[in-house]
Design a protein around this motif. Sequence first.
Motif, short mmCIF file in Angstrom:
data_model
loop_
_atom_site.label_atom_id
_atom_site.label_comp_id
_atom_site.label_asym_id
_atom_site.label_seq_id
_atom_site.Cartn_x
_atom_site.Cartn_y
_atom_site.Cartn_z
N ALA A 72 0.82 -1.21 0.00
CA ALA A 72 0.00 0.00 0.00
C ALA A 72 0.86 1.26 0.00
O ALA A 72 0.49 2.28 -0.59
N VAL A 73 2.01 1.19 0.66
CA VAL A 73 2.91 2.35 0.70
C VAL A 73 3.86 2.35 -0.50
O VAL A 73 4.15 3.40 -1.09
N GLY A 74 4.37 1.16 -0.85
CA GLY A 74 5.38 1.09 -1.89
C GLY A 74 4.86 1.31 -3.29
O GLY A 74 5.57 1.88 -4.14
N ALA A 75 3.62 0.87 -3.60
CA ALA A 75 3.10 1.01 -4.96
C ALA A 75 3.00 2.47 -5.39
O ALA A 75 3.46 2.82 -6.49
N PRO A 76 2.42 3.39 -4.58
CA PRO A 76 2.40 4.80 -5.01
C PRO A 76 3.79 5.38 -5.19
O PRO A 76 4.02 6.18 -6.11
N ALA A 77 4.73 4.98 -4.32
CA ALA A 77 6.10 5.48 -4.45
C ALA A 77 6.73 5.00 -5.75
O ALA A 77 7.43 5.76 -6.45
N ALA A 78 6.46 3.74 -6.12
CA ALA A 78 7.01 3.20 -7.37
C ALA A 78 6.41 3.91 -8.59
O ALA A 78 7.12 4.22 -9.55
N VAL A 79 5.10 4.19 -8.53
CA VAL A 79 4.45 4.90 -9.64
C VAL A 79 5.03 6.30 -9.78
O VAL A 79 5.30 6.78 -10.89
N LEU A 80 5.25 6.97 -8.65
CA LEU A 80 5.84 8.31 -8.69
C LEU A 80 7.22 8.26 -9.32
O LEU A 80 7.58 9.12 -10.14
N ALA A 81 8.00 7.25 -8.95
CA ALA A 81 9.34 7.11 -9.54
C ALA A 81 9.26 6.88 -11.04
O ALA A 81 10.06 7.44 -11.81
N LEU A 82 8.30 6.07 -11.48
CA LEU A 82 8.12 5.84 -12.92
C LEU A 82 7.74 7.11 -13.65
O LEU A 82 8.23 7.40 -14.76
N PHE A 83 6.87 7.91 -13.04
CA PHE A 83 6.48 9.17 -13.66
C PHE A 83 7.67 10.10 -13.79
O PHE A 83 7.84 10.77 -14.82
N LEU A 84 8.47 10.16 -12.75
CA LEU A 84 9.65 11.03 -12.81
C LEU A 84 10.64 10.53 -13.86
O LEU A 84 11.20 11.32 -14.63
N TYR A 85 10.83 9.22 -13.91
CA TYR A 85 11.74 8.64 -14.89
C TYR A 85 11.22 8.84 -16.31
O TYR A 85 12.00 9.02 -17.25
N GLY A 86 9.90 8.83 -16.47
CA GLY A 86 9.31 9.01 -17.80
C GLY A 86 9.22 10.46 -18.25
O GLY A 86 8.65 10.73 -19.31
N GLY A 87 9.72 11.37 -17.47
CA GLY A 87 9.73 12.78 -17.87
C GLY A 87 8.46 13.52 -17.52
O GLY A 87 8.20 14.60 -18.07
N LEU A 88 7.65 12.96 -16.60
CA LEU A 88 6.40 13.62 -16.22
C LEU A 88 6.55 14.47 -14.96
O LEU A 88 5.55 14.83 -14.35
N TRP A 89 7.80 14.78 -14.60
CA TRP A 89 8.02 15.54 -13.37
C TRP A 89 7.40 16.93 -13.44
O TRP A 89 7.09 17.53 -12.41
N PHE A 90 7.19 17.44 -14.66
CA PHE A 90 6.55 18.76 -14.79
C PHE A 90 5.10 18.63 -15.24
O PHE A 90 4.20 19.27 -14.69
#
Length: 464
Positions: A72-90
Amino acid sequence: MSRADHSDRARSLARCAVLAAAAAVLVVLLSLLRTGPLIILQGLAGLAVCAVGAWWFLAHRGVVRVLGGALAVGAPAAVLALFLYGGLWFTAPAGVALWAGALACARGALRADRRPERPAAVRPAAVRPGRPPRRPVLIMNPASGGGKVARFGLVERAEALGARVLLLTPGTRTDVEELARKAVAEGADLLGVAGGDGTQALVAAVAAEHDLPFLVISAGTRNHLAMDLGLDRSDPSRCLDALTDGVELRVDLGDVAGRAFVNTVSFGVYAAIVQRPEYRDAKAGTALDALPDLLAGGAGERLDALADGLPVTGQQALLVSNNPYSAADPLEVGRRPRLDGGELGVLGIRVDGAAQAADLAVRGALSPALTVLTSRRVEVRAGAGDDSDSAADSAADSAAASIPVAVDGEALTLPTPVVCTLRPRALRVLVPRNRPGAMDQVPELNWRRIATLALDRPGPGARA
């Protein structure tokens, strides 16, 4: 501000809302062109995994609960990391900010819209000047809300305004309803309560029975009724302004098995937890200890209901509210847009495992695990189960059963069937003329109406 000024402001805000919503959609589309649709699928998968983890955490104990909490805690953190890695940080924060701005402007446009063509169904409760009471009686619970009665000097302020205060004794059970009836017999021309919704409901029933005005003082813990009336929950003493400068509202009063309720009636999982004696002192711990048995262990009672004749079966939790809570406007979740609509809100949940929890997280209101509707009469029975010999036997067993019920947070056990209804506009509520939360009581979000305002077109049935 003139009507023309209101119209101009509503039109401007509606156009801003439409532009911001369009910009949010454009940002998402541009992100998809850059990263591909896979990133969206990854986000949905992360949401589903988070829901599965939450289900395991709530419905199991031991190692499975620990694993569920980690997911429950790790899945949102992993998705956030994927978004940042995919260039969606902005682009991701920009899309969220634009959508939030669109919602804020849309609500502002509806608030500013004062045109005559507003449908009657979304008009606020009728307001009329309140007559200052001559012999008001206020019942105060000094233990409610962590001691708000003493902290805000409610007794002294009420008595200075000419009210008679009846102070409950902490640690003893007092028949609040009988106390209110005695006050009426002695000549009270207004009844009021400084306490939680459960106490409010008991006294409100007496006020409605004698057609007396009722005063709500936001001295409870959550103060749902006070919030939906627009009262100041940060300073309960301001509610007493109604005694000298008040207006009167007519609102609905709920009825469950002959007992009044002002907020909600809960059946199933939550009601079973509230029944436990240790719940009052340790709410979170009691809930975590009880949920595995109630959700996955088979100890929890399944519920069947009829909402205006429509069957709602096999529910683990069922909540019936005095007027429905907002569902269309994300910024208003947890509030009732109106208290005089004459309808009960019905929310049912049935989650049988991790897969259904994931489906509910991804599809939301579209998931079969969630039932949301309105009704004028709700009849609740204990579920028949899968092993009933016949429909007649299951109906007889259900009629003979008793089920736990939480009425405005108060634990009860009632024989089935338990019937919930409304008494439309039965309660006269005296509120201060100036209410800080009143401005938030706007019609539920309606994008068709927003588009009509933005294009400056009269709505259906509007006068030219």
